[in-house]
Design a protein around this motif. Structure first.
Motif: not given
Length: 171
Positions: A105-127
């Motif tokens: 449901s957090c489409r702002v993260w994986y569609v609109h690239d919100a929260y780049p300062d929060v995500e880690s390198a391990t989050d990229l595969a999930v994204k």
């Protein structure tokens, strides 16, 4: 209900194809979520309501050692509740399944690239997985849904529950 449907949608065999349509349709009809304690991105659905939410004026940057989406707080939605129930009951579902439930449901993260300062390198595969699911989704036709005999499929869904969940769930 949506969350379990999404689990079975992604991590079952092809025999569940008709039931996948029901689950998918449920997952397509919900609103976006955001990371709590962070400004709400304008790309979210109903952004005109952002100013009514205290998160929009609150900014809590991640602390050292707390980067990564695993460390954020999400709104208490049915999806977030299911995520915590599954985690608390030590489900045997793949890690990706829990992350999909929590962040779909957090489409702002994986569609609109919100929260780049929060995500880690391990989050990229999930994204990337979430974006692919979002991009490739298809709503089943009314005829396909009408042809499903849910009663015949109950045993199959119960077997999936037995495979991935403990006998007794702690709610």
């Amino acid at each position: 209900r949506r969350g379990l449907g999404m689990l079975f949608l992604l991590w079952t065999d092809d025999d569940a194809m008709p039931l996948r349509g029901i689950s998918y349709d449920q997952w397509l009809r919900h609103t976006d979520t955001w990371v709590l304690g962070r400004p709400i991105p304008d790309s979210i659905a109903h952004a005109n309501l952002n100013d009514l939410n205290t998160d929009n004026s609150t900014h809590r940057p991640p602390t050292e050692g707390q980067r990564g989406m695993a460390h954020v707080n999400m709104p208490w939605t049915p999806d977030e509740y299911l995520y915590h129930v599954l985690e608390g009951n030590h489900t045997t579902l793949p890690r990706e399944a829990a992350d999909v439930i929590r962040f779909f449901s957090c489409r702002v993260w994986y569609v609109h690239d919100a929260y780049p300062d929060v995500e880690s390198a391990t989050d990229l595969a999930v994204k990337e997985l979430l974006f692919a699911l979002h991009t490739d989704r298809q709503v089943p036709t009314a005829d396909a849904l009408a042809a499903i005999d849910v009663d015949e499929s109950l045993a199959y869904y119960l077997s999936l529950g037995a495979k991935y969940l403990p006998t007794v769930l702690q709610w």
